[in-house]
Design a protein around this motif. Structure first.
Motif, PDB file in Angstrom:
ATOM      1  N   ASP A 298       0.515  -1.531   0.002  1.00  0.00           N
ATOM      2  CA  ASP A 298       0.276  -0.173   0.042  1.00  0.00           C
ATOM      3  C   ASP A 298       0.898   1.783   0.085  1.00  0.00           C
ATOM      4  O   ASP A 298       0.450   2.081  -0.684  1.00  0.00           O
ATOM      5  N   GLN A 299       2.010   1.258   0.715  1.00  0.00           N
ATOM      6  CA  GLN A 299       2.846   2.582   0.412  1.00  0.00           C
ATOM      7  C   GLN A 299       3.361   2.990  -0.664  1.00  0.00           C
ATOM      8  O   GLN A 299       3.382   3.819  -1.092  1.00  0.00           O
ATOM      9  N   LYS A 301       3.005   1.840  -3.244  1.00  0.00           N
ATOM     10  CA  LYS A 301       1.628   1.782  -4.209  1.00  0.00           C
ATOM     11  C   LYS A 301       1.165   3.088  -4.532  1.00  0.00           C
ATOM     12  O   LYS A 301       1.167   3.893  -5.654  1.00  0.00           O
ATOM     13  N   GLN A 302       0.945   4.272  -3.183  1.00  0.00           N
ATOM     14  CA  GLN A 302       1.068   5.474  -3.227  1.00  0.00           C
ATOM     15  C   GLN A 302       2.290   6.091  -3.969  1.00  0.00           C
ATOM     16  O   GLN A 302       1.905   6.631  -4.281  1.00  0.00           O
ATOM     17  N   ILE A 305       2.421   6.373  -7.278  1.00  0.00           N
ATOM     18  CA  ILE A 305       0.992   7.270  -7.741  1.00  0.00           C
ATOM     19  C   ILE A 305       0.948   8.498  -7.886  1.00  0.00           C
ATOM     20  O   ILE A 305       1.537   9.100  -8.259  1.00  0.00           O
ATOM     21  N   GLU A 306       2.207   9.314  -6.398  1.00  0.00           N
ATOM     22  CA  GLU A 306       2.499  10.957  -6.182  1.00  0.00           C
ATOM     23  C   GLU A 306       3.878  10.505  -7.084  1.00  0.00           C
ATOM     24  O   GLU A 306       3.185  11.958  -7.725  1.00  0.00           O
ATOM     25  N   LYS A 475      -7.160  13.644  -1.396  1.00  0.00           N
ATOM     26  CA  LYS A 475      -6.908  12.345  -2.375  1.00  0.00           C
ATOM     27  C   LYS A 475      -7.568  12.899  -3.997  1.00  0.00           C
ATOM     28  O   LYS A 475      -8.427  13.646  -3.756  1.00  0.00           O
ATOM     29  N   VAL A 785       6.144  11.148   0.713  1.00  0.00           N
ATOM     30  CA  VAL A 785       4.906   9.614   0.403  1.00  0.00           C
ATOM     31  C   VAL A 785       6.139   9.069   1.657  1.00  0.00           C
ATOM     32  O   VAL A 785       7.219   9.088   0.784  1.00  0.00           O
TER      33      VAL A 785
END
Length: 799
Positions: A298-299, A301-302, A305-306, A475, A785
C-alpha cells in the motif's frame, strides 16, 4: 479559449513563478506594435527593402537555372545569408555556470530596434529560467526513481520470502533442470565427437552451469542441500560421473537484498509516539507476514501514484512552456513582419527542455511497473489508479443545490410568518421555548453556517488558484467542490428549519398537545440522523470526505499522540470557533439524558455537574490546539510553536474566567475577565495578521501588506484586517453584559457565536492563501510519501 487563459489554467500553482511570463512578453509586443504604428512602420520597411536591393546589386549572378548538385546529395546545404537573418541564437557558458542561451538581434539599428532588443533579452531570460528549472526537476525525479527502484527490488524479494511461490527459485529443481539440459546436450555432442575430445569435454559443463553468485556464505542449510544437489546431478541419465565440489545451494541472489534492509517506522500511532518520546524507536527488523506485506504494498503503491503524478505535471510543464514560446514568437513575426520564429524555435527544439525524453521514459516505466505489480497486469485498473478521472460538475448537483437553497429561503420566510401571525413571541411559553429549544436547534445552525463559510472559501480558493486540495492532502479527485458543500449545507438547513416549523406547529395544534414529549424529540432526532450519516460506512454522500474529516477529528481529540499535519491543526482552529456548539452538545446530553424534555423544564444550569463541564467543554478545542503546538515544538524545535502554544494558553485562561464571570457575577471576576480577555485578544489578533496571514510587513512593496497578493484589490485585505479585529473583541458582550430589548439572551449568545464563525471563515481564506504562497516560494507542489524500507547502501558497498 484563448491561449493565455489556457496557459494559466494548466499551470502548476506552486510553480507559477517558473513558467514563461507570457503576459509580460505580450505587453512588450504591444509596445513594439504601437511604436511601429506611431513612427510609420511602412516607410521604415520600404527603406530597409531598398537597402537590401542595393546590396544585392554587387553580388555574383546566381544564374537563371538553379545550381542544385544532384550528383552529390550529401553536400551541405547552403548557409542562409546573414543579411536576411533577424537573429542569431547561441549557447554561452559564463564563469563555469550552466549553459545559457543568448539571442543576438541583428536589426537593432532600425527604427524601434531597441524595443525588439529588449524583447529578445527578456525572452532569453524567460527561456533560460524555464530550461534550468526543468533540468533541475528532471535530475530530482531521476534521483527519486533510483530510490523507488531499490524499494521495488526489496518489495519483490519480500514477496518471494512471504509467498514462497512453488517452482520459483527452488535451487534443487533449478539445478536438476539445468543438469538435464546439460546431459541432453552432452549426449547429443558425444554422438558426433571423437572419444579423446569427448573425455576432455565431459567435465566442463557442470562448473559453467552451476557456478552462481552468492552473497551469504553462512547458511546452515547449504551443506545438506549441496549434498542432495550433487547426488542428483550425479545420477541424471548416468552421464555425469564426477561430483562437482563447488556447488553451493545458496538463497537466490534476489533474496540477499533483504539482509541489508530494515523497516522504516512510518505508522503514526499513539504507541509509536510514546516510543519516540522515550527514544526507543528506529528502523525495525523485517517481519515476513502477509499483513506486513500488504502494508508495504500500500505504501509503495501510493508512492508510485504520487511519483507518476509528479512526472505528468513535469511533462505538462515542458509542453506548455514550449507552446507558449512558440505562440509568442509567431506573434512577434506577425507584429514585426519578420521571420525570426523559425531560428528561435530550432534552438528550442535542440534545448534540454524539448529534446530530453527522460520524463517520458520514466512515465512509461512507472506505468508498466504499477500495472504489473499493483493491478495484476490489468491496464485499465492500473491506469485508473494512476490517472484518476476528475469528477465533473453534474447538473443534478447544481439543480439540487438550487432546489434546497430555494426551500431554505421559503422555510425561513414561513418561519417568520408563523411567528408573526401567531404572535408566539408574546405568549407565556415563549421564554421557556427559548431556554429549552433554541439552544438545541442553534447547534444545527452553527454547523450549517460553518459549512457555508467553507463552501465560500472553496469558491474563492479556486478563483484565485489556491491549491487547497494539495495543502489539505485530499486524495486526487475526491475533494468537494463549492457546489457540493453548499448542497450539503442547504440540505441540512432544510432539515433543521423543517424541524423547527414542525415543532412549532405541533406546539400550537390542540390535537398534539398531549404529545409534548414526542415533539421535544425532533431536535435530537435530527442530530442522531446527522451522526448516522457521518459515520455511515456505505459509499454514499461523499464517503471519502467524511472519512477524511473523521480521521482529522480523531487526531485533534487525541492530540498530541499523532503527528500534527496541516489538516489536523486547521480543523482544530475551526473547532475553537465552535465553543458554543460544544456547549449545545452538553445541553443535549443534559436535557435528554436527565429526562428534562418530558417535563419541559430546564434544570441543567442549576446543576453543579453541568456547570463544571460548562468550563471543561469550552476549553477542549483550545487544549487540543495547545497540545498540538507542544508536539510540534518537541519535534521541530521551532520556538514559534512555543509562542503559538502560549497564545492558546492565554485564551484558555480568558475563556475560563469569562465563563466563571457569567455564572457568578462579581467585581473580581469581572476585572480578571477584562485583563485576561484583553491580553488574549491582542495576542491572537497580532498572530492572525502577522503570522497566519503574513501581513503588516514593513518593507513590503504593498504598504502594510505583503509582497505577493492573490486578490488584486488591496482594500479587501485592509477590510479583512479591520473586520478580524472587531470580531475578535466580540467577547465584550460577555463582560459588558449587553442587553437588547427585542432579543432574548440565548438569541444574543447565538448571534455572537455566529459572528465568531464568520470571522473564522474569513481567517481560513487568508490563512490558506499565505500557506499557498509559501509553497509557491519553495516550489513545493507534491506531498512526500514515506517509504517502507530503509536500505543500507554502505553495507552493500562493503560487500
Amino acid at each position: 479559449m484563448k491561449f493565455g487563459k489556457e496557459f494559466k489554467s494548466q499551470m502548476v500553482p506552486e510553480w507559477q513563478e517558473a513558467y514563461v511570463d507570457y503576459d509580460y512578453l505580450k505587453t512588450l509586443l504591444k509596445e513594439i506594435r504601437l511604436h511601429k504604428q506611431r513612427n510609420g512602420a511602412s516607410s521604415s520597411s520600404a527603406t530597409a527593402s531598398t537597402i537590401k536591393r542595393k546590396l544585392t546589386l554587387y553580388r555574383a549572378f546566381s544564374g537563371l537555372i538553379p545550381k542544385n548538385n544532384h550528383n552529390n546529395p550529401s553536400s551541405p546545404t547552403r548557409i542562409p545569408d546573414i543579411e536576411n537573418q533577424t537573429i542569431i541564437v547561441s549557447s554561452v557558458k559564463k564563469d563555469g555556470s550552466k549553459p545559457m542561451y543568448e539571442t543576438m538581434f541583428l536589426k537593432s539599428g532600425e527604427e524601434g530596434g531597441e524595443q525588439e532588443l529588449l524583447y529578445f533579452r527578456r525572452l532569453d531570460d524567460e527561456f533560460n529560467k524555464v530550461n534550468n528549472f526543468y533540468k533541475s526537476k528532471v535530475e530530482e525525479v531521476l534521483g527519486e526513481a533510483a530510490v523507488l527502484n531499490k524499494q521495488m527490488e526489496v518489495l519483490i524479494a519480500f514477496r518471494v520470502k512471504v509467498d514462497n511461490p512453488k517452482g520459483l527459485f527452488d535451487v534443487s529443481k533449478e539445478i536438476s533442470r539445468l543438469a538435464s539440459d546439460v546431459a541432453t546436450s552432452t549426449a547429443a555432442l558425444s554422438a558426433s565427437t571423437p572419444s579423446v575430445a569427448r573425455s576432455s569435454t565431459s567435465r566442463s559443463f557442470p562448473l559453467d552451469v552451476i557456478d552462481e553468485a552468492t552473497a551469504n556464505g553462512h547458511d546452515q542449510s547449504k551443506n545438506s542441500k549441496g549434498g542432495e544437489d550433487e547426488n542428483e546431478i550425479k545420477t541424471i541419465n548416468n552421464v555425469m560421473e564426477e561430483k562437482p565440489k563447488n556447488i553451493k545451494a545458496n538463497r537466490p541472489p534476489l533474496l540477499n537484498i533483504l539482509d541489508r534492509v530494515k523497516m522504516n517506522n512510518t505508522s503514526e500511532t499513539p504507541r509509536s509516539t510514546i516510543k519516540r518520546f522515550l527514544n526507543v524507536t528506529g528502523p525495525t527488523e523485517l517481519n515476513f507476514s502477509k499483513e506486513q506485506l500488504q502494508r508495504v504494498e500500500d505504501q509503495l503503491k501510493q508512492a508510485l501514484i504520487e511519483f507518476h503524478h509528479k512526472l505528468r505535471l513535469l511533462k505538462s510543464y515542458s509542453y506548455m512552456n514550449i507552446k507558449a514560446i512558440s505562440k509568442i514568437m509567431k506573434k512577434y513575426d506577425k507584429v514585426t513582419s519578420r521571420n525570426a520564429s523559425r531560428l528561435y524555435l530550432q534552438m528550442v527544439d535542440k534545448s534540454y527542455l524539448s529534446s530530453s525524453d527522460e520524463v517520458t521514459k520514466l512515465i512509461e516505466r512507472v506505468e508498466a511497473t504499477f500495472i504489473k505489480h499493483f493491478s495484476n497486469s490489468n491496464r485499465r485498473i492500473g491506469m485508473s489508479a494512476l490517472k484518476p478521472v476528475q469528477r465533473k460538475e453534474r447538473h443534478r448537483v447544481t439543480f439540487s443545490l438550487g432546489f434546497f437553497a430555494g426551500c431554505t429561503a421559503a422555510l425561513i420566510l414561513a418561519l417568520i410568518l408563523i411567528i408573526r401571525a401567531r404572535n408566539i413571541v408574546d405568549k407565556p411559553g415563549a421564554t421557556q421555548y427559548m431556554e429549552n429549544m433554541f439552544p438545541l436547534y442553534s447547534l444545527l445552525g452553527f454547523i450549517v453556517l460553518h459549512m457555508l463559510m467553507y463552501g465560500g472559501n472553496i469558491y474563492f480558493w479556486r478563483r484565485y488558484r489556491v491549491n487547497y486540495a494539495f495543502i489539505f492532502g485530499f486524495k486526487q479527485g475526491t475533494e468537494l467542490s463549492y457546489r457540493q458543500v453548499f448542497l450539503l449545507s442547504f440540505g441540512l438547513g432544510v432539515l433543521a428549519l423543517a424541524g423547527v416549523i414542525a415543532n412549532l406547529d405541533m406546539e400550537m395544534d390542540p390535537k398534539t398537545l398531549d404529545y409534548k414529549g414526542i415533539t421535544e424529540l425532533i431536535p435530537v432526532g435530527l442530530v442522531v440522523f446527522v451522526i448516522v450519516v457521518l459515520l455511515c460506512p456505505l459509499n454514499i454522500i461523499y464517503r471519502s470526505s467524511r472519512f477524511f474529516f473523521l480521521v482529522c477529528l480523531f487526531h485533534c481529540l487525541c492530540a498530541p499522540l499523532y503527528k500534527v499535519t496541516l489538516p489536523d491543526f486547521f480543523l482544530a482552529d475551526q473547532l475553537t470557533s465552535q465553543v458554543q456548539a460544544f456547549r449545545s452538545l452538553e445541553f443535549y446530553i443534559c436535557y435528554y439524558g436527565w429526562g428534562d424534555y418530558k417535563r419541559r423544564q430546564n434544570t441543567c444550569k442549576t446543576n453543579d455537574v453541568f456547570n463544571t463541564f460548562y468550563f471543561i467543554v469550552a476549553v477542549i478545542p483550545y487544549c487540543s490546539r495547545l497540545l498540538q503546538c507542544l508536539r510540534r515544538l518537541f519535534e521541530e524545535k521551532d520556538p514559534m510553536q512555543g509562542f503559538n502554544g502560549l497564545k492558546y494558553f492565554s485564551t484558555i485562561v480568558a475563556v475560563s474566567i469569562r465563563t466563571a464571570y457569567s455564572l457568578d457575577k462579581g467585581f473580581v471576576w469581572e476585572l480578571l475577565a477584562w485583563i485576561t480577555s484583553a491580553i488574549a485578544a491582542i495576542f491572537a489578533t497580532y498572530w492572525d495578521l502577522v503570522i497566519d496571514w503574513g501581513l503588516l510587513q514593513r518593507n513590503s512593496k504593498n504598504w502594510l501588506l505583503r509582497d505577493k497578493l492573490l486578490v488584486p484589490y488591496k482594500s479587501v485585505y485592509f477590510g479583512a484586517m479591520v473586520l478580524n479585529v472587531l470580531l475578535r473583541f466580540a467577547w465584550l458582550q460577555t463582560v459588558l453584559n449587553f442587553q437588547v430589548s427585542f432579543l432574548h439572551r440565548e438569541a444574543l449568545i447565538t448571534i455572537v457565536a455566529s459572528l465568531e464563525i464568520i470571522r473564522r471563515g474569513i481567517w481560513s481564506f487568508f490563512r490558506l492563501e499565505n500557506e499557498h504562497l509559501n509553497n509557491v516560494g519553495k516550489y513545493r507542489a507534491f506531498k512526500s510519501v514515506p517509504l517502507p524500507f530503509n536500505y543500507d547502501e554502505d553495507e552493500e558497498k562493503d560487500q
